[in-house]
Design a protein around this motif. Structure first.
Motif, PDB file in Angstrom:
ATOM      1  N   MET A   1      22.321 -16.262 -25.500  1.00 51.20           N
ATOM      2  CA  MET A   1      22.505 -16.374 -24.061  1.00 51.20           C
ATOM      3  C   MET A   1      23.621 -17.379 -23.762  1.00 51.20           C
ATOM      4  N   VAL A   2      24.176 -17.314 -22.572  1.00 52.25           N
ATOM      5  CA  VAL A   2      25.261 -18.193 -22.159  1.00 52.25           C
ATOM      6  C   VAL A   2      24.848 -19.665 -22.263  1.00 52.25           C
ATOM      7  N   GLU A   3      23.589 -19.974 -21.935  1.00 50.84           N
ATOM      8  CA  GLU A   3      23.117 -21.364 -21.964  1.00 50.84           C
ATOM      9  C   GLU A   3      22.837 -21.856 -23.379  1.00 50.84           C
ATOM     10  N   GLY A   4      22.961 -20.973 -24.386  1.00 49.52           N
ATOM     11  CA  GLY A   4      22.785 -21.391 -25.768  1.00 49.52           C
ATOM     12  C   GLY A   4      21.509 -20.910 -26.438  1.00 49.52           C
ATOM     13  N   GLN A   5      20.545 -20.384 -25.695  1.00 50.75           N
ATOM     14  CA  GLN A   5      19.321 -19.898 -26.311  1.00 50.75           C
ATOM     15  C   GLN A   5      19.630 -18.708 -27.216  1.00 50.75           C
ATOM     16  N   VAL A   6      18.903 -18.629 -28.319  1.00 52.10           N
ATOM     17  CA  VAL A   6      19.029 -17.510 -29.239  1.00 52.10           C
ATOM     18  C   VAL A   6      17.634 -16.912 -29.416  1.00 52.10           C
ATOM     19  N   LEU A   7      17.519 -15.614 -29.205  1.00 50.08           N
ATOM     20  CA  LEU A   7      16.250 -14.911 -29.334  1.00 50.08           C
ATOM     21  C   LEU A   7      16.417 -13.765 -30.313  1.00 50.08           C
ATOM     22  N   GLU A   8      15.377 -13.484 -31.064  1.00 51.16           N
ATOM     23  CA  GLU A   8      15.362 -12.310 -31.930  1.00 51.16           C
ATOM     24  C   GLU A   8      14.208 -11.431 -31.507  1.00 51.16           C
ATOM     25  N   GLY A   9      14.470 -10.138 -31.455  1.00 53.24           N
ATOM     26  CA  GLY A   9      13.435  -9.204 -31.055  1.00 53.24           C
ATOM     27  C   GLY A   9      13.951  -7.789 -31.113  1.00 53.24           C
ATOM     28  N   THR A  10      13.244  -6.908 -30.432  1.00 56.02           N
ATOM     29  CA  THR A  10      13.585  -5.488 -30.408  1.00 56.02           C
ATOM     30  C   THR A  10      13.872  -5.068 -28.975  1.00 56.02           C
ATOM     31  N   VAL A  11      14.983  -4.380 -28.761  1.00 53.85           N
ATOM     32  CA  VAL A  11      15.326  -3.881 -27.432  1.00 53.85           C
ATOM     33  C   VAL A  11      14.398  -2.705 -27.119  1.00 53.85           C
ATOM     34  N   VAL A  12      13.606  -2.849 -26.045  1.00 52.43           N
ATOM     35  CA  VAL A  12      12.652  -1.796 -25.701  1.00 52.43           C
ATOM     36  C   VAL A  12      13.014  -1.050 -24.422  1.00 52.43           C
TER      37      VAL A  12
END
Length: 108
Positions: A48-59
């Motif tokens: 994300m622009v603010e720096g958060q990183v997430l891992e998951g599946t696009v549903v």
């Protein structure tokens, strides 16, 4: 108009986006949507622009959001207040605003 009224009689525009900027943002959004379609039901890493990183599946994907199914880790689930906590399911679906995406990486 009363002398005590702090608001002007006519609305005052505080900010108005430049038309070139608007066109650029619309083109970027269309590009993100098109690229995200290739990621449907696949594991990804989203930055994300603010720096958060997430891992998951696009549903799911719509004109404003990409919906990412993420697994909740035990530390997150133990926090005092967590609106996403479900004792029967350790995953949640987060709606991420397309304008806030910096990068989407397919995880193989």
């Amino acid at each position: 108009m009363s002398k005590n009224n702090p608001y002007p009689a006519q609305p005052q525009t505080v900010y108005q986006a430049d038309p070139t900027f608007i066109q650029s943002m619309q083109a970027m959004k269309a590009n993100v949507i098109e690229q995200s379609k290739q990621c449907m039901h696949r594991p990804v890493r989203v930055q994300m622009v603010e720096g958060q990183v997430l891992e998951g599946t696009v549903v799911h994907l719509d004109s404003d959001y990409i919906y990412l199914k993420v697994e909740m880790n035990p530390e997150t689930m133990r926090q005092p207040y967590n609106p996403y906590y479900n004792p029967y399911n350790s995953s949640v679906i987060l709606p991420l605003v397309l304008y806030n995406l910096l990068a989407i990486t397919l995880l193989l």
